[in-house]
Design a protein around this motif. Sequence first.
Motif, PDB file in Angstrom:
ATOM      1  N   THR A   1       5.606   5.821   1.917  1.00 32.38           N
ATOM      2  CA  THR A   1       5.590   7.067   2.219  1.00 32.38           C
ATOM      3  C   THR A   1       5.599   6.859   4.056  1.00 32.38           C
ATOM      4  O   THR A   1       6.440   8.267   4.496  1.00 32.38           O
ATOM      5  N   SER A   2       4.987   6.561   5.159  1.00 33.04           N
ATOM      6  CA  SER A   2       4.943   6.527   6.280  1.00 33.04           C
ATOM      7  C   SER A   2       5.974   6.478   6.654  1.00 33.04           C
ATOM      8  O   SER A   2       6.968   6.458   7.639  1.00 33.04           O
TER       9      SER A   2
ATOM     10  N   ARG B   1      -4.163   6.038  -0.411  1.00 32.38           N
ATOM     11  CA  ARG B   1      -4.394   8.144  -0.292  1.00 32.38           C
ATOM     12  C   ARG B   1      -6.332   7.974  -0.029  1.00 32.38           C
ATOM     13  O   ARG B   1      -7.113   7.734  -0.728  1.00 32.38           O
ATOM     14  N   TYR B   2      -6.220   9.076   1.394  1.00 31.95           N
ATOM     15  CA  TYR B   2      -7.577   9.411   1.474  1.00 31.95           C
ATOM     16  C   TYR B   2      -8.240  10.175  -0.033  1.00 31.95           C
ATOM     17  O   TYR B   2      -7.142  11.054  -0.725  1.00 31.95           O
TER      18      TYR B   2
ATOM     19  N   ASP C   1      -3.235   1.910  -4.097  1.00 30.89           N
ATOM     20  CA  ASP C   1      -3.313   3.267  -3.834  1.00 30.89           C
ATOM     21  C   ASP C   1      -4.502   3.546  -2.104  1.00 30.89           C
ATOM     22  O   ASP C   1      -5.781   3.363  -3.263  1.00 30.89           O
TER      23      ASP C   1
ATOM     24  N   GLU D   1       1.376  -0.687  -0.031  1.00 30.74           N
ATOM     25  CA  GLU D   1      -0.149   0.283  -0.390  1.00 30.74           C
ATOM     26  C   GLU D   1       0.995   1.494  -0.157  1.00 30.74           C
ATOM     27  O   GLU D   1       1.869   1.322   0.893  1.00 30.74           O
ATOM     28  N   ASN D   2       1.315   1.857  -0.133  1.00 31.32           N
ATOM     29  CA  ASN D   2       1.970   3.203  -0.530  1.00 31.32           C
ATOM     30  C   ASN D   2       1.458   4.441  -0.026  1.00 31.32           C
ATOM     31  O   ASN D   2       2.481   4.493   0.603  1.00 31.32           O
ATOM     32  N   VAL D   3       1.504   4.355   0.894  1.00 25.44           N
ATOM     33  CA  VAL D   3       0.769   5.069   2.217  1.00 25.44           C
ATOM     34  C   VAL D   3       1.824   4.225   3.654  1.00 25.44           C
ATOM     35  O   VAL D   3       2.948   5.124   4.060  1.00 25.44           O
TER      36      VAL D   3
END
Length: 104
Positions: free
Chosen positions: A50-51, A98-99, A96, A45-47
């Motif tokens: 990034t996290s 993301r919010y 993806d 998951e992309n987050v």
Amino acid sequence: MSAIKHDKHKPDLSLLTPAMLEPMTRALMYGEQKYSRGNFKGGFENVRLTSAALRHIFAYLDREDLDPESGVSHLGHAMAALGMLLDNIAEGVSTDVRYEKKGQ
């Protein structure tokens, strides 16, 4: 006479330096030992990536240069996380999550 090479619109990878790439490579090598070579190729998951990058950036901003677990530069870890994300996106294996913005 000079040889012809049609590469005007290709990225100039000679702009990269060992000082830029070595810390990222060391972080990837640590990940290879911890998980397995190319484990990230399965997709994340992309987050999550990034996290991870942000955690390392925040640790660096907090004046911690090296990750205590790996002994590798926090900035190298951040670059590795973002590099893995770019690879996952390019390979179509990034999820993806993301919010959503309102109105989209």
